[in-house]
Design an enzyme around this catalytic site. Sequence first.
Site, short mmCIF file in Angstrom:
data_model
loop_
_atom_site.label_atom_id
_atom_site.label_comp_id
_atom_site.label_asym_id
_atom_site.label_seq_id
_atom_site.Cartn_x
_atom_site.Cartn_y
_atom_site.Cartn_z
N ASN A 167 41.14 36.14 32.48
CA ASN A 167 40.21 35.80 33.55
C ASN A 167 39.22 34.72 33.06
O ASN A 167 38.35 34.98 32.23
CB ASN A 167 39.47 37.09 33.95
CG ASN A 167 38.48 36.88 35.06
OD1 ASN A 167 37.80 35.86 35.12
ND2 ASN A 167 38.38 37.85 35.94
N ALA A 168 39.38 33.50 33.60
CA ALA A 168 38.58 32.36 33.13
C ALA A 168 37.09 32.58 33.38
O ALA A 168 36.25 32.12 32.61
CB ALA A 168 39.05 31.08 33.81
N ASP A 192 36.25 46.77 30.74
CA ASP A 192 36.89 47.39 31.90
C ASP A 192 35.78 47.76 32.86
O ASP A 192 34.70 48.18 32.44
CB ASP A 192 37.67 48.64 31.48
CG ASP A 192 38.57 49.12 32.61
OD1 ASP A 192 39.14 48.27 33.34
OD2 ASP A 192 38.71 50.35 32.80
N PHE A 217 34.78 38.21 43.73
CA PHE A 217 36.13 38.76 43.89
C PHE A 217 35.99 40.26 44.19
O PHE A 217 34.88 40.79 44.31
CB PHE A 217 36.94 38.55 42.59
CG PHE A 217 36.44 39.36 41.43
CD1 PHE A 217 35.28 39.00 40.78
CD2 PHE A 217 37.11 40.50 41.00
CE1 PHE A 217 34.79 39.76 39.72
CE2 PHE A 217 36.64 41.26 39.94
CZ PHE A 217 35.47 40.89 39.29
N ASP A 266 33.05 42.47 45.89
CA ASP A 266 31.80 41.71 46.07
C ASP A 266 31.40 41.50 47.53
O ASP A 266 30.21 41.60 47.85
CB ASP A 266 31.90 40.34 45.38
CG ASP A 266 31.64 40.42 43.87
OD1 ASP A 266 30.85 41.29 43.46
OD2 ASP A 266 32.24 39.64 43.13
N LYS A 289 24.51 36.18 40.17
CA LYS A 289 25.19 37.47 40.00
C LYS A 289 25.24 37.87 38.52
O LYS A 289 24.96 39.01 38.16
CB LYS A 289 26.60 37.43 40.59
CG LYS A 289 27.33 38.76 40.42
CD LYS A 289 28.76 38.74 40.91
CE LYS A 289 29.51 39.94 40.34
NZ LYS A 289 30.95 39.86 40.52
N ARG A 298 28.69 43.52 34.24
CA ARG A 298 29.37 42.85 33.13
C ARG A 298 28.37 41.98 32.33
O ARG A 298 28.38 41.98 31.11
CB ARG A 298 30.51 41.98 33.66
CG ARG A 298 31.50 41.56 32.59
CD ARG A 298 32.77 40.97 33.18
NE ARG A 298 32.68 40.76 34.61
CZ ARG A 298 33.20 41.59 35.52
NH1 ARG A 298 33.87 42.63 35.17
NH2 ARG A 298 33.05 41.33 36.81
P1 IMP Z 1 38.57 44.59 35.79
O1 IMP Z 1 37.79 45.45 34.86
O2 IMP Z 1 38.17 43.16 35.72
O3 IMP Z 1 40.04 44.82 35.67
O4 IMP Z 1 38.16 45.04 37.26
C1 IMP Z 1 38.72 46.17 37.89
C2 IMP Z 1 38.45 46.12 39.37
O5 IMP Z 1 37.13 46.55 39.65
C3 IMP Z 1 38.59 44.75 40.02
O6 IMP Z 1 39.91 44.49 40.42
C4 IMP Z 1 37.68 44.89 41.22
O7 IMP Z 1 38.33 45.55 42.27
C5 IMP Z 1 36.58 45.80 40.69
N1 IMP Z 1 35.45 45.01 40.13
C6 IMP Z 1 35.03 44.99 38.84
N2 IMP Z 1 33.98 44.18 38.69
C7 IMP Z 1 33.74 43.65 39.90
C8 IMP Z 1 32.78 42.70 40.37
O8 IMP Z 1 31.93 42.16 39.64
N3 IMP Z 1 32.85 42.42 41.69
C9 IMP Z 1 33.77 42.96 42.52
N4 IMP Z 1 34.69 43.82 42.14
C10 IMP Z 1 34.68 44.18 40.82
#
Ligand code: IMP
Length: 194
Positions: free
Chosen positions: A9-10, A71, A154, A157, A177, A183
Amino acid sequence: MRMLLATRNAGKIAELRHILAEAAPSVELVGLDAVEDYPETPETELTFAGNALLKARDGATRTGLPTVADDSGLAVDALNGMPGVLSARWAGRAKDDEANNALLLDQLADLDDDKRGATFVCAAALVWPDGRELVVHGEMPGRLGREPRGANGFGYDPLFIPDGYDITSAEMSTDEKNAISHRGRAFRELASGI
Ligand code: IMP
């Protein structure tokens, strides 16, 4: 020092690079696209910390580099913390953000505004090749709106309104954000420990 962020993820790579530039300027961060033949680590644990550690350990073992992995997901009060680690696949196997959002809106349709609380949660792990491990958490509390709004970001959000705001996190700029996100908080804490 080179460090791996175990993701393709860039956006995440840019965000952590930006944080490290201040907190640990000697670190050169690379993503998985810089590593050849790297199969995706299956997220088989039941907690964010467990999955972050799985991915970071895998990265450190495969590359010999200190490795960060994260995660994250959405914990909805009315769903007792779900979708949680199942956030990416809430509406089924395909990672379909639109279907996930539509299902969540249906599930919460009868709930008043004061019962639509939710928190984005992130666990970030750092594993060193010598076996040292560090795990931190970051959270962004808020509530869920009744229809998608905004085109940035994404996942969930477009539904998520952070505490203290009346816009969704999809209506914020990336910098806005990142300053308050789960994160961003986890990455900043991790970076301060390097
Ligand atoms: P991952 O940890 O990047 O794999 O995120 C897992 C899932 O949690 C994503 O596919 C989103 O559905 C949701 N998610 C995690 N962080 C965000 C965010 O900052 N905004 C929106 N959805 C998020």
